[in-house]
Design a protein around this motif. Structure first.
Motif, PDB file in Angstrom:
ATOM      1  N   GLU A  91       0.831  -1.204   0.000  1.00 20.42           N
ATOM      2  CA  GLU A  91       0.000   0.000   0.000  1.00 20.42           C
ATOM      3  C   GLU A  91       0.873   1.265   0.000  1.00 20.42           C
ATOM      4  O   GLU A  91       0.554   2.245  -0.673  1.00 20.42           O
ATOM      5  N   GLN A  92       1.945   1.244   0.752  1.00 21.51           N
ATOM      6  CA  GLN A  92       2.834   2.414   0.811  1.00 21.51           C
ATOM      7  C   GLN A  92       3.714   2.537  -0.416  1.00 21.51           C
ATOM      8  O   GLN A  92       4.136   3.635  -0.767  1.00 21.51           O
ATOM      9  N   GLY A  93       3.979   1.455  -1.076  1.00 23.06           N
ATOM     10  CA  GLY A  93       4.817   1.491  -2.267  1.00 23.06           C
ATOM     11  C   GLY A  93       6.299   1.636  -1.974  1.00 23.06           C
ATOM     12  O   GLY A  93       7.084   1.927  -2.877  1.00 23.06           O
ATOM     13  N   GLN A  94       6.681   1.457  -0.728  1.00 20.27           N
ATOM     14  CA  GLN A  94       8.078   1.567  -0.337  1.00 20.27           C
ATOM     15  C   GLN A  94       8.434   0.462   0.646  1.00 20.27           C
ATOM     16  O   GLN A  94       7.602   0.052   1.464  1.00 20.27           O
ATOM     17  N   THR A  95       9.656   0.030   0.533  1.00 22.00           N
ATOM     18  CA  THR A  95      10.163  -0.955   1.476  1.00 22.00           C
ATOM     19  C   THR A  95      10.712  -0.247   2.707  1.00 22.00           C
ATOM     20  O   THR A  95      10.974   0.959   2.673  1.00 22.00           O
ATOM     21  N   PRO A  96      10.877  -0.952   3.799  1.00 23.30           N
ATOM     22  CA  PRO A  96      11.448  -0.310   4.988  1.00 23.30           C
ATOM     23  C   PRO A  96      12.819   0.291   4.728  1.00 23.30           C
ATOM     24  O   PRO A  96      13.157   1.341   5.284  1.00 23.30           O
ATOM     25  N   GLU A  97      13.614  -0.350   3.877  1.00 22.23           N
ATOM     26  CA  GLU A  97      14.929   0.204   3.553  1.00 22.23           C
ATOM     27  C   GLU A  97      14.799   1.533   2.835  1.00 22.23           C
ATOM     28  O   GLU A  97      15.547   2.487   3.101  1.00 22.23           O
ATOM     29  N   GLU A  98      13.837   1.604   1.872  1.00 20.10           N
ATOM     30  CA  GLU A  98      13.625   2.860   1.152  1.00 20.10           C
ATOM     31  C   GLU A  98      13.113   3.956   2.082  1.00 20.10           C
ATOM     32  O   GLU A  98      13.519   5.118   1.977  1.00 20.10           O
ATOM     33  N   ILE A  99      12.207   3.578   2.992  1.00 18.93           N
ATOM     34  CA  ILE A  99      11.695   4.561   3.956  1.00 18.93           C
ATOM     35  C   ILE A  99      12.819   5.050   4.866  1.00 18.93           C
ATOM     36  O   ILE A  99      12.941   6.252   5.157  1.00 18.93           O
ATOM     37  N   GLU A 100      13.678   4.129   5.298  1.00 17.18           N
ATOM     38  CA  GLU A 100      14.795   4.524   6.161  1.00 17.18           C
ATOM     39  C   GLU A 100      15.764   5.429   5.411  1.00 17.18           C
ATOM     40  O   GLU A 100      16.276   6.408   5.967  1.00 17.18           O
ATOM     41  N   GLU A 101      16.000   5.113   4.124  1.00 14.16           N
ATOM     42  CA  GLU A 101      16.890   5.954   3.329  1.00 14.16           C
ATOM     43  C   GLU A 101      16.305   7.346   3.128  1.00 14.16           C
ATOM     44  O   GLU A 101      17.019   8.360   3.230  1.00 14.16           O
ATOM     45  N   GLU A 102      14.998   7.416   2.864  1.00 10.08           N
ATOM     46  CA  GLU A 102      14.344   8.718   2.720  1.00 10.08           C
ATOM     47  C   GLU A 102      14.385   9.502   4.023  1.00 10.08           C
ATOM     48  O   GLU A 102      14.591  10.725   4.029  1.00 10.08           O
ATOM     49  N   LEU A 103      14.196   8.792   5.133  1.00 14.99           N
ATOM     50  CA  LEU A 103      14.279   9.448   6.440  1.00 14.99           C
ATOM     51  C   LEU A 103      15.681   9.993   6.687  1.00 14.99           C
ATOM     52  O   LEU A 103      15.849  11.102   7.211  1.00 14.99           O
ATOM     53  N   THR A 104      16.692   9.248   6.277  1.00 13.12           N
ATOM     54  CA  THR A 104      18.071   9.715   6.445  1.00 13.12           C
ATOM     55  C   THR A 104      18.330  10.975   5.633  1.00 13.12           C
ATOM     56  O   THR A 104      18.950  11.936   6.109  1.00 13.12           O
ATOM     57  N   ARG A 105      17.829  10.980   4.373  1.00 12.54           N
ATOM     58  CA  ARG A 105      18.001  12.175   3.541  1.00 12.54           C
ATOM     59  C   ARG A 105      17.269  13.365   4.134  1.00 12.54           C
ATOM     60  O   ARG A 105      17.799  14.492   4.170  1.00 12.54           O
ATOM     61  N   ALA A 106      16.049  13.137   4.593  1.00 12.96           N
ATOM     62  CA  ALA A 106      15.280  14.236   5.180  1.00 12.96           C
ATOM     63  C   ALA A 106      15.958  14.769   6.440  1.00 12.96           C
ATOM     64  O   ALA A 106      16.015  15.987   6.668  1.00 12.96           O
ATOM     65  N   THR A 107      16.505  13.854   7.253  1.00 11.22           N
ATOM     66  CA  THR A 107      17.201  14.289   8.465  1.00 11.22           C
ATOM     67  C   THR A 107      18.441  15.101   8.126  1.00 11.22           C
ATOM     68  O   THR A 107      18.734  16.132   8.758  1.00 11.22           O
ATOM     69  N   THR A 108      19.185  14.645   7.088  1.00 12.81           N
ATOM     70  CA  THR A 108      20.374  15.383   6.662  1.00 12.81           C
ATOM     71  C   THR A 108      20.011  16.781   6.166  1.00 12.81           C
ATOM     72  O   THR A 108      20.666  17.776   6.511  1.00 12.81           O
ATOM     73  N   ASN A 109      18.954  16.860   5.339  1.00 10.86           N
ATOM     74  CA  ASN A 109      18.513  18.172   4.830  1.00 10.86           C
ATOM     75  C   ASN A 109      18.040  19.074   5.966  1.00 10.86           C
ATOM     76  O   ASN A 109      18.292  20.292   5.957  1.00 10.86           O
ATOM     77  N   TYR A 110      17.364  18.468   6.932  1.00 12.97           N
ATOM     78  CA  TYR A 110      16.889  19.262   8.070  1.00 12.97           C
ATOM     79  C   TYR A 110      18.056  19.822   8.879  1.00 12.97           C
ATOM     80  O   TYR A 110      18.061  21.003   9.253  1.00 12.97           O
ATOM     81  N   GLU A 111      19.054  18.980   9.142  1.00 12.89           N
ATOM     82  CA  GLU A 111      20.211  19.447   9.906  1.00 12.89           C
ATOM     83  C   GLU A 111      20.956  20.540   9.154  1.00 12.89           C
ATOM     84  O   GLU A 111      21.425  21.513   9.753  1.00 12.89           O
ATOM     85  N   LYS A 112      21.077  20.391   7.823  1.00 12.75           N
ATOM     86  CA  LYS A 112      21.754  21.416   7.020  1.00 12.75           C
ATOM     87  C   LYS A 112      20.968  22.726   7.047  1.00 12.75           C
ATOM     88  O   LYS A 112      21.542  23.814   7.204  1.00 12.75           O
ATOM     89  N   ALA A 113      19.627  22.618   6.863  1.00 12.21           N
ATOM     90  CA  ALA A 113      18.799  23.835   6.909  1.00 12.21           C
ATOM     91  C   ALA A 113      18.857  24.486   8.290  1.00 12.21           C
ATOM     92  O   ALA A 113      18.901  25.719   8.407  1.00 12.21           O
ATOM     93  N   LYS A 114      18.892  23.674   9.328  1.00 13.76           N
ATOM     94  CA  LYS A 114      18.981  24.204  10.688  1.00 13.76           C
ATOM     95  C   LYS A 114      20.302  24.928  10.895  1.00 13.76           C
ATOM     96  O   LYS A 114      20.351  26.020  11.496  1.00 13.76           O
ATOM     97  N   SER A 115      21.396  24.332  10.384  1.00 12.09           N
ATOM     98  CA  SER A 115      22.704  24.986  10.501  1.00 12.09           C
ATOM     99  C   SER A 115      22.739  26.293   9.717  1.00 12.09           C
ATOM    100  O   SER A 115      23.255  27.311  10.210  1.00 12.09           O
ATOM    101  N   ASP A 116      22.182  26.281   8.485  1.00 18.75           N
ATOM    102  CA  ASP A 116      22.144  27.512   7.683  1.00 18.75           C
ATOM    103  C   ASP A 116      21.313  28.586   8.379  1.00 18.75           C
ATOM    104  O   ASP A 116      21.685  29.776   8.384  1.00 18.75           O
TER     105      ASP A 116
END
Length: 292
Positions: A91-116
């Motif tokens: 139903e989600q169309g994503q595997t747990p690995e893909e969700i974890e990878e997307e979460l990692t990217r989002a966390t990285t972008n968030y930390e970068k935006a927070k630092s900026d």
């Protein structure tokens, strides 16, 4: 005698066989002992792994639960959970690995935006502090320049025997002049000052020249120019005004350009002054002729 030799040979053979058997079984014993040692070491490793896994499970899920269900029931329940998990993935169309990878990217972008954001916020705070300091210093500079302009205005008016003031309102951005001429002075030395509307043409022109000289003193311009500044002046005001402007020009390192339709015969000129005189206009004239 023959029987004795036979008995000795049999005893020697039996002893030799016993020694060989003893070595064989000793090797078997050592082999079994080595296997037992390896199994004991493996047992210790497994017990240590079990202890570590049990500790991790207790830290994550709490203490051990008392299981009352049978293994068959638990296996069936596990299969149902796995099937529900697989349906959720579809139903989600994503595997747990893909969700974890997307979460990692989002966390990285968030930390970068927070630092900026933090860096920009610190920069804005520093710039605001710097702007406040610069504005405070500019206000102090403006106050002293205003005072200097007022004093210079009074000094230049005194050359004609006048007294006056400049009213500067920086908040309203207004400038007003009040001049007291020599004919307004009373016996006690006091009199009513005139504003710009009540002054005569000559007084107004002379006061304007004094104001310009005061403003020039407060500004750093490489070139200063005036056009027909003495049109409405009488002879006395014109002579005093020209003398003041020429004295200011001689004592400064700026270039002054004065344009006037009046005669310059009664003005004392020095070697640092150059006069360009234009010919009288002619009808149909297309070019200008200058005479030094």
């Amino acid at each position: 005698m023959r029987e004795l030799e036979t008995a000795v040979e049999e005893a020697v053979a039996s002893h030799t066989q016993a020694v060989v058997s003893e070595r064989h079984y000793q090797d078997k014993l050592n082999e079994k002992r080595a296997k037992v040692g390896a199994l004991a070491q493996k047992q210790e490793i497994l017990e240590e792994e079990y202890t570590n896994w049990r500790t991790l499970v207790e830290q994550r899920f709490g203490e051990e639960l008392q299981v009352t269900e049978t293994a068959v029931y638990l296996e069936r329940k596990l299969k149902a959970k796995r099937a529900a998990f697989e349906r959720s993935q579809q139903e989600q169309g994503q595997t747990p690995e893909e969700i974890e990878e997307e979460l990692t990217r989002a966390t990285t972008n968030y930390e970068k935006a927070k630092s900026d954001f933090t860096q920009l916020h610190n920069l804005i705070t520093m710039m605001r502090r710097s702007m406040a300091i610069r504005q405070s210093r500019w206000q102090e500079f403006r106050k002293f320049m205003s005072l200097r302009c007022k004093l210079c205005f009074q000094y230049y008016l005194a050359e004609r025997g006048f007294f006056g003031q400049i009213q500067l309102d920086h908040d309203k951005k207004t400038l007003a002049l009040s001049v007291q001429t020599d004919d307004q002075k009373t016996k006690d030395g006091k009199g009513k000052a005139k504003d710009a509307k009540s002054m005569s043409g000559g007084e107004k022109s002379f006061s304007t020249i004094c104001l310009l000289l005061s403003l020039w003193d407060a500004m750093n311009c490489p070139i200063r120019a005036l056009d027909e500044f003495d049109v409405y002046m009488d002879a006395v005001n014109r002579k005093i005004s020209m003398k003041m402007m020429l004295d200011v020009a001689k004592n400064s390192d700026k270039q002054h350009i004065l344009i006037t339709p009046q005669e310059m015969g009664n003005i004392q000129l020095g070697p640092e002054i150059r006069v360009h005189r234009m010919h009288d206009p002619e009808r149909g004239q297309q070019t200008l002729r200058f005479q030094a």
